[in-house]
Design an enzyme around this catalytic site. Structure first.
Site, PDB file in Angstrom:
ATOM      1  CD  GLU A  78      -2.606  -1.287   2.586  1.00 44.90           C
ATOM      2  OE1 GLU A  78      -3.592  -2.033   2.653  1.00 44.90           O
ATOM      3  OE2 GLU A  78      -2.153  -0.669   3.575  1.00 44.90           O
ATOM      4  N   PRO A  79       1.569   1.547  -1.085  1.00 51.52           N
ATOM      5  CG  PRO A  79       2.444   1.678  -3.246  1.00 51.52           C
ATOM      6  CD  PRO A  79       1.727   0.757  -2.307  1.00 51.52           C
ATOM      7  N   GLY A  80       1.644   5.043  -0.561  1.00 50.19           N
ATOM      8  CA  GLY A  80       0.891   6.287  -0.692  1.00 50.19           C
ATOM      9  C   GLY A  80       1.855   7.431  -0.883  1.00 50.19           C
ATOM     10  NE  ARG A  81       5.325   9.315   4.111  1.00 51.48           N
ATOM     11  CZ  ARG A  81       4.890  10.096   5.081  1.00 51.48           C
ATOM     12  NH1 ARG A  81       5.178  11.383   5.039  1.00 51.48           N
ATOM     13  NH2 ARG A  81       4.193   9.617   6.083  1.00 51.48           N
ATOM     14  CE1 TYR A 121       4.201  14.202  10.213  1.00 50.10           C
ATOM     15  CE2 TYR A 121       2.164  13.780  11.395  1.00 50.10           C
ATOM     16  CZ  TYR A 121       2.878  13.793  10.222  1.00 50.10           C
ATOM     17  OH  TYR A 121       2.269  13.416   9.041  1.00 50.10           O
ATOM     18  CB  CYS A 150      -3.191  34.288  13.862  1.00 51.32           C
ATOM     19  SG  CYS A 150      -2.904  35.467  15.185  1.00 51.32           S
ATOM     20  CD  GLU A 151      -2.273  28.873  16.478  1.00 48.65           C
ATOM     21  OE1 GLU A 151      -1.419  28.669  17.357  1.00 48.65           O
ATOM     22  OE2 GLU A 151      -3.506  28.915  16.700  1.00 48.65           O
TER      23      GLU A 151
END
Length: 440
Positions: free
Chosen positions: A293-296, A337, A364-365
């Site tokens: 299941e490759p995604g990235r 993360y 605004c963070e």
């Protein structure tokens, strides 16, 4: 710029501009504005074909399923279908998109740790290829629904093999203490296999595991394979369990910065095939069909985001801040993360870096920082910053925080561009809202 960062069809053209898919990125900015996500479609195709090629060369029956939570939209699903890939969906929304894309139903694998009744009904109605069953609650309901409909359904039992990949806690999924799957070691997976084998309309075709994401080593996959096959051998002897499919998940790493050193697609898949062959041979088991299941690893470094630079702030002896017209609303990963990215001024790609600049988003963070200490030439008004490897979990996790519209998604290939998703407008933000004033 460091040419190790140029992947797929990217290059620096004679104008000193970054080019991808045969198109100058500055031309894309002039046409579509910023921020914009840009996908190198030739790079996506090459990766899809590379995964399939290893299995074909080794003459191993397999399915390569695009893990579409990395990036879901109508056009990318249609592209993956044309490339002959299966599809991993994790929600009713992803399944709905797959249906609209006319994805072959038998190639859809329906994941999720808390599928709603409506989602399960949708999967049954569309006759997806299989459900990846995550817990006893789901198994019981699937048994109920298939029995009521007298409809057969194939399932994989998702297990946690007790393998911890070397990755961030938020994207580790194979360890025992996980919200996903049945535990192999405490007997829950065995219990699920026994129960499922007794259900009249459920066909258990195999096991599934996913040990994490952004994995750069092979040991974790090998350990998971060994454990799943060893337990399969025990279950075969105890109650006739027949493993025809072994799904080892995905998580194959990509390059975000030059410090990342992922293995090649061939190295990952060759190792997985060899381990399955060796262990099944040692245990006297039949060779199962291998699913991945490759995604990235299909779309991550095929995508980039183009921003326009704005305000600057210099704190003597501390750092230089350079703000862009996007940020955590289109790329939450650094804030979520501490994911690391790198980039280049697309309109001055080979200009010599003069200093380090920390790339600040416009939300605004204080935590809206995209890249810390990026070497750049002295920024000029309205430079274009290209941030690499944003093809996975960029648009997929984008939000309207601070009421910022989401950027468009542009596919480029062989000198042509295609608007896969148009830019949101302020009117789009208001589309579902109702005014109190209209009730007065």
């Amino acid at each position: 710029m460091d040419e190790r960062l140029l992947t797929g069809t990217m290059k620096i053209n004679e104008k000193n501009h970054l080019e991808v898919g045969g198109i100058d990125t500055i031309e894309l900015v002039n046409k579509y504005g910023t921020p914009s996500y840009v996908y190198d479609i030739e790079a996506v195709k090459q990766k899809a074909r590379a995964f399939k090629a290893v299995f074909s060369k080794r003459k191993v029956k397999a399915q390569v399923a695009y893990a579409s939570k990395a990036f879901s939209c109508l056009a990318i699903y249609q592209l993956m279908a044309k490339e002959g890939l299966s599809l991993d969906v994790v929600s009713g929304g992803e399944l709905y998109t797959a249906i609209k894309a006319e994805y072959p139903s038998e190639k859809i694998h329906f994941h999720g740790n808390n599928k709603s009744d409506d989602e399960m009904f949708a999967g049954l109605d569309y006759q997806v290829g299989c459900f990846v069953v995550d817990n006893f609650y789901e198994l019981d309901r699937l048994n109920q629904f298939t029995s009521e409909r007298k409809q057969r359904m194939k399932i994989l039992i998702r297990v946690t093999p007790g393998v911890e990949a070397h990755t961030h806690d938020y994207i580790s999924t194979g360890q025992n203490d996980s919200k996903f799957g049945f535990d192999l070691e405490n007997g829950q997976a065995k219990q699920a296999a026994i129960l499922a084998s007794q259900m009249p309309y459920i066909d258990v075709i195999g096991l599934h595991s996913h040990i994490g994401s952004q994995i750069f080593e092979l040991e974790g996959f090998n350990l998971a394979i060994n454990k799943m096959l060893t337990y399969s051998k025990k279950w075969k002897e105890e109650f006739g369990f027949d493993l025809s499919v072994l799904n080892v998940g995905g998580g194959f790493g990509i390059q975000y910065t030059v410090e990342d050193e992922p293995l090649s697609i061939a190295e990952y898949i060759d190792s997985i095939i060899t381990e399955v062959e060796n262990v099944t041979d040692a245990l006297g088991l039949n060779m199962p069909e291998i699913w991945i299941e490759p995604g990235r690893s299909l779309v991550g470094d095929a995508g980039m985001t183009l921003y326009e630079t704005g305000s600057q702030k210099s704190i003597p002896d501390v750092r230089h801040y350079l703000a862009i017209d996007g940020g955590m609303s289109d790329n939450i990963r650094p804030a979520l993360y501490h994911a690391k990215y790198t980039g280049v001024l697309a309109n001055r790609a080979n200009d010599q870096a003069s200093d380090l600049y920390s790339i600040a988003g416009k939300c605004c963070e204080s935590g809206d920082m995209l890249i810390w200490d990026l070497p750049l030439p002295k920024p000029q008004k309205k430079d274009i910053l290209a941030v690499f490897s944003t093809g996975a979990y960029g648009y997929a996790m984008a939000s309207n925080y601070n009421r910022i519209p989401r950027p468009p998604v542009i596919f480029v290939e062989n000198g042509s561009d295609f608007l896969a998703i148009q830019r949101e407008t302020y009117n789009d933000l208001m589309r579902l809202e109702h005014s109190l004033l209209s009730n007065n």
